[in-house]
Motif scaffolding. Structure first.
Motif: not given
Length: 327
Positions: A252-276
């Motif tokens: 029940g989440r967006s594809p972007a949230q799934v991708l970011l959660r994948f990175g976080v759940q692997r134990g990494t930090s993530v630094v997505p860029k957006t201007s929105n």
């Protein structure tokens, strides 16, 4: 187990999701930084080469003046550009970033690439970019023979002088990390590298985990930042991948949230860029759901060793110089 922060070797904790400032237009950077703070961001990933540190500093200082946040509540990262690798140039480069960002210390300072380019004085051209002389008839990338450990010793001095809390590197592989760690007085606390489901870098991540080196994944959404640079094909969008969209429906989440959660759940930090602003909020909302082991396995199975940000490709295409670093 909380994934909201990752711990560095020094014991300091960095927020797992930060705002990547690469390619945010100067005219809107200050407002985006200010909006991000209002959304709850406490981690900002900057670099001299991004060319918007002055505007980032304006956004930060506005938030400080308004009382929206205190400096000690933020994690601010910047990066040493390739032209400043000589030990004599490391501190002046750092001091320039501090002035531009309007802060008196950095939480993390990273060597941007394992590439020592010919020096370009700050007063001559800043940020210096890749060309030694962009006005030359056939401009190229020119290098200097500066060992990484010499640059690193100057980075360590920044820690001793209280200008930087932690130091690390970007775009290094296992061999360079091992060699640096063997010689360092202060080992690299962080490795920042491209990392997403098309480039999972399992061995590198495992090595860093065993070596107590924290990892930040840049371009965690994959190809998104590279379309307009002609460094990725539209068909390579992970946001449109059937597997990612299917899992997004499951949770029940967006594809972007799934991708970011994948990175976080692997134990990494993530630094997505957006201007929105809506996406700012969406990208930060990844701590109240979990991907199952099956989800994680399916996403990791998308790995195709696809690196979008590769000097071995873009330096020749954009800067007339063949410059591989990963091979």
């Amino acid at each position: 187990m909380s994934f909201e922060t990752i711990q560095l070797a020094t014991g300091r904790e960095m927020p797992s999701v930060g705002l990547g400032l690469w390619k945010i237009e100067n005219a809107i950077t200050a407002d985006i930084v200010r909006s991000a703070i209002d959304c709850g961001y406490r981690h900002f990933d900057s670099a001299a080469d991004y060319g918007n540190e002055i505007q980032t500093g304006e956004g930060l200082s506005a938030a400080f003046r308004d009382g929206a946040v205190a400096r000690e509540d933020l994690w601010i990262t910047s990066k040493l550009w390739n032209t400043f690798h000589h030990p004599d140039h490391v501190r002046p480069a750092l001091e320039k970033s501090l002035r531009d960002l309007q802060v008196d210390y950095l939480d993390l300072y990273l060597i941007h690439f394992p590439i020592a380019q010919a020096f370009v004085p700050i007063e001559k051209r800043y940020p210096p970019g890749w060309f030694a002389d962009p006005d030359a008839p056939n401009p190229t990338v020119q290098t200097q023979p500066i060992p990484i450990i010499d640059t690193w010793r100057a980075m360590e001095a920044l820690v001793h002088d209280g200008l930087v809390r932690d130091i690390g590197v970007c775009n290094f592989g296992v061999s360079l990390l091992r060699d640096l760690d063997n010689q360092a007085e202060i080992g690299p606390a962080m490795l920042q590298v491209e990392m997403h489901p098309y480039l999972t870098q399992e061995k590198l991540l495992r090595f860093c985990d065993q070596s107590n080196i924290a990892v930040t994944a840049f371009s965690p959404l994959g190809a998104q930042s590279y379309f307009q640079l002609n460094m990725a094909e539209a068909s390579e969008s992970l946001l449109e991948h059937d597997t990612i969209k299917s899992i997004a429906t499951d949770v029940g989440r967006s594809p972007a949230q799934v991708l970011l959660r994948f990175g976080v759940q692997r134990g990494t930090s993530v630094v997505p860029k957006t201007s929105n602003v809506d996406r700012l909020k969406e990208n930060l909302a990844v701590f109240d759901f979990t991907l199952s082991d099956d989800h994680m396995k399916r996403i990791a199975g998308l790995d195709r060793h696809r690196r979008f940000n590769d000097p071995g490709d873009f330096c020749e295409a954009a800067f007339n110089t063949f410059f591989p670093i990963y091979e």
